[in-house]
Design a protein around this motif. Structure first.
Motif, PDB file in Angstrom:
ATOM      1  N   ALA A  19      70.550 -73.936  77.569  1.00  0.00           N
ATOM      2  CA  ALA A  19      70.068 -72.713  76.921  1.00  0.00           C
ATOM      3  C   ALA A  19      70.989 -72.315  75.780  1.00  0.00           C
ATOM      4  O   ALA A  19      70.536 -71.859  74.723  1.00  0.00           O
ATOM      5  CB  ALA A  19      69.963 -71.583  77.950  1.00  0.00           C
ATOM      6  N   LEU A  22      70.262 -74.430  72.750  1.00  0.00           N
ATOM      7  CA  LEU A  22      69.042 -74.047  72.041  1.00  0.00           C
ATOM      8  C   LEU A  22      69.298 -72.972  70.991  1.00  0.00           C
ATOM      9  O   LEU A  22      68.492 -72.785  70.079  1.00  0.00           O
ATOM     10  CB  LEU A  22      67.989 -73.538  73.033  1.00  0.00           C
ATOM     11  CG  LEU A  22      67.324 -74.578  73.937  1.00  0.00           C
ATOM     12  CD1 LEU A  22      66.377 -73.890  74.906  1.00  0.00           C
ATOM     13  CD2 LEU A  22      66.571 -75.619  73.108  1.00  0.00           C
ATOM     14  N   SER A  23      70.403 -72.267  71.114  1.00  0.00           N
ATOM     15  CA  SER A  23      70.729 -71.211  70.150  1.00  0.00           C
ATOM     16  C   SER A  23      71.741 -71.679  69.102  1.00  0.00           C
ATOM     17  O   SER A  23      72.201 -70.895  68.277  1.00  0.00           O
ATOM     18  CB  SER A  23      71.286 -69.983  70.884  1.00  0.00           C
ATOM     19  OG  SER A  23      72.502 -70.294  71.534  1.00  0.00           O
ATOM     20  N   ASN A 155      66.578 -77.971  69.115  1.00  0.00           N
ATOM     21  CA  ASN A 155      66.557 -76.868  68.148  1.00  0.00           C
ATOM     22  C   ASN A 155      66.415 -77.384  66.721  1.00  0.00           C
ATOM     23  O   ASN A 155      65.747 -76.764  65.886  1.00  0.00           O
ATOM     24  CB  ASN A 155      67.836 -76.035  68.282  1.00  0.00           C
ATOM     25  CG  ASN A 155      67.737 -74.702  67.563  1.00  0.00           C
ATOM     26  OD1 ASN A 155      66.640 -74.208  67.286  1.00  0.00           O
ATOM     27  ND2 ASN A 155      68.864 -74.116  67.253  1.00  0.00           N
ATOM     28  N   THR A 162      61.722 -73.929  70.091  1.00  0.00           N
ATOM     29  CA  THR A 162      62.883 -73.136  70.494  1.00  0.00           C
ATOM     30  C   THR A 162      62.724 -71.672  70.098  1.00  0.00           C
ATOM     31  O   THR A 162      63.119 -70.782  70.849  1.00  0.00           O
ATOM     32  CB  THR A 162      64.176 -73.705  69.893  1.00  0.00           C
ATOM     33  OG1 THR A 162      64.021 -73.830  68.468  1.00  0.00           O
ATOM     34  CG2 THR A 162      64.496 -75.061  70.461  1.00  0.00           C
ATOM     35  N   ASN A 163      62.157 -71.423  68.929  1.00  0.00           N
ATOM     36  CA  ASN A 163      61.941 -70.037  68.507  1.00  0.00           C
ATOM     37  C   ASN A 163      60.999 -69.309  69.461  1.00  0.00           C
ATOM     38  O   ASN A 163      61.143 -68.108  69.712  1.00  0.00           O
ATOM     39  CB  ASN A 163      61.364 -69.987  67.088  1.00  0.00           C
ATOM     40  CG  ASN A 163      62.376 -70.408  66.041  1.00  0.00           C
ATOM     41  OD1 ASN A 163      63.588 -70.302  66.267  1.00  0.00           O
ATOM     42  ND2 ASN A 163      61.904 -70.896  64.908  1.00  0.00           N
ATOM     43  N   ARG A 166      63.090 -69.707  73.323  1.00  0.00           N
ATOM     44  CA  ARG A 166      64.537 -69.513  73.479  1.00  0.00           C
ATOM     45  C   ARG A 166      64.850 -68.321  74.384  1.00  0.00           C
ATOM     46  O   ARG A 166      65.706 -68.405  75.278  1.00  0.00           O
ATOM     47  CB  ARG A 166      65.199 -69.316  72.117  1.00  0.00           C
ATOM     48  CG  ARG A 166      66.732 -69.167  72.204  1.00  0.00           C
ATOM     49  CD  ARG A 166      67.344 -68.878  70.843  1.00  0.00           C
ATOM     50  NE  ARG A 166      67.214 -70.023  69.956  1.00  0.00           N
ATOM     51  CZ  ARG A 166      66.468 -70.021  68.842  1.00  0.00           C
ATOM     52  NH1 ARG A 166      65.776 -68.947  68.514  1.00  0.00           N
ATOM     53  NH2 ARG A 166      66.422 -71.085  68.073  1.00  0.00           N
TER      54      ARG A 166
END
Length: 290
Positions: A19, A22-23, A155, A162-163, A166
C-alpha cells in the motif's frame, strides 16, 4: 506461537508495504536533485541523528533490555505515508517529505536488517534466541522491498488503477495496523499496565526531542522554515507499523512463545502518543514560514 500467526504476520506487513508503494513513484526521488541541501539534512537526520538521540534517551532512562531494543528498533524504521499527510497539514514542503519517505524506505531495506540484528544481539542476545543477519535481510527483502517495488511498478504502469483504489488499500492497511497495536497490547498487557508510565514518559521525551532537533538543526544550517518543519515531521514520525511487524518477525525467528513480545510495546505506545503530540506541533508551526 500458533502457525496461523506465523503465516499471517509477514503477509500483513507485506500488504502494508505494498500500500505504501502504491503512493510512491520514481519521479518523487527526482526532488533530491532539485533541493539537495534540505534533502541531505533530512536524510542524515533520520539515518544518523534519530538513532543517536534514541540511544542517548536509553542511556538516560535506563529501561529494561527489551524496551531499550524496542526503542532502537523504532528508530530504525523511517516514517511512511503518514508523515507526508502531516507535512501537508503543517503547510510544509510535501515534495521534500515524499522524497525523504521514498528514499528512506528504499535505504531501510539495507539498513534496518543490519542495525536491527546488531541491536538485538547487543540488548537481547543473552536472553533470547540468536537472529541471523542473512535470514533477517532476506525476510526484510521479501516482505518490504518486493511489495514496495511492486506497488511502485503498478503506480507507474497503471496509474488509473492506483488513483481509483489507493485509498481503499491505505484504509485496509490502517485497519491491519490497528490490529497489530491491539495484539501487541493484549500479548503484553501485564507488563504494559506495570510500565505504562515509564513508556509514555520515554516516548513523549523522545518525540519532543526529535521535533526540536528536527526543526532546530535545519534552521541552524540555514534551511527555510517550510523545509525545516517538514524535516521535523520526517524525523519525529516513525513507521511504528514496520516496527511492530518486525517485532513479530524477530519473535518468529527466535522461536519465542508470543507473536508480539515486550519489545513491541514502545512502538505500540508510540503509535498513540505520536498522534497526541503532533497536534500541538501542527498548531505551532502551521503558520510559520508561510
Amino acid at each position: 506461537m500458533d502457525s496461523l500467526s506465523v503465516a499471517l504476520l509477514p503477509l500483513v506487513l507485506g500488504f502494508i508495504m505494498f500500500a505504501l508503494g502504491l503512493s510512491m513513484q520514481l519521479t518523487d526521488i527526482k526532488y533530491v536533485f532539485k533541493a539537495p541541501k534540505p534533502f541531505l539534512i533530512g536524510f542524515l537526520s533520520q539515518l544518523v541523528i534519530l538513532p543517536l538521540v534514541t540511544l542517548l534517551l536509553i542511556l538516560l532512562f535506563k529501561p529494561s533490555p527489551a524496551f531499550a531494543f524496542g526503542f532502537m528498533l523504532l528508530s530504525f524504521c523511517p516514517g511512511g505515508v503518514t508523515s507526508n499527510v502531516l507535512s501537508k497539514l503543517v503547510h510544509g514542503n510535501v515534495a521534500l517529505s515524499v522524497a525523504l519517505t521514498s528514499v528512506m524506505s528504499l535505504v531501510s531495506i539495507i539498513t534496518v536488517p543490519i542495525l536491527t540484528t546488531f541491536a538485538y544481539r547487543y540488548y537481547l542476545g543473552d536472553e533470547s534466541g540468536q537472529v541471523s543477519l542473512l535470514s533477517m535481510g532476506l525476510k526484510m527483502f521479501f516482505i518490504t522491498a518486493l511489495p514496495v517495488g511492486l506497488g511502485m511498478l503498478i503506480n507507474e504502469k497503471a496509474s488509473s488503477f492506483t488513483n481509483k483504489h489507493r485509498n481503499t488499500f491505505m484504509n485496509v492497511a490502517l485497519v491491519l495496523f490497528v490490529i497489530l497495536v491491539i495484539l501487541a497490547v493484549v500479548s503484553n498487557r501485564e507488563m504494559l499496565l506495570k510500565e505504562t508510565g515509564t513508556l509514555t514518559l520515554m516516548v513523549t521525551t523522545l518525540l519532543v526531542t526529535l521535533f526540536i532537533v528536527g526543526v532546530g538543526l535545519p534552521r541552524l544550517l540555514g534551511v527555510s522554515w517550510k523545509n525545516a518543519k517538514t524535516i521535523g515531521v520526517e524525523v519525529g514520525i516513525q513507521n511504528s507499523t514496520m516496527a511492530l511487524a518486525l517485532s513479530g518477525l524477530l519473535a518468529i525467528s527466535a522461536n519465542m512463545d508470543t507473536m508480539l513480545p515486550a519489545f513491541a510495546l514502545p512502538a505500540a505506545v508510540y503509535s498513540v502518543v505520536m498522534y497526541l503530540l503532533i497536534v500541538p506541533y501542527i498548531l505551532i508551526f502551521r503558520k510559520v514560514g508561510n
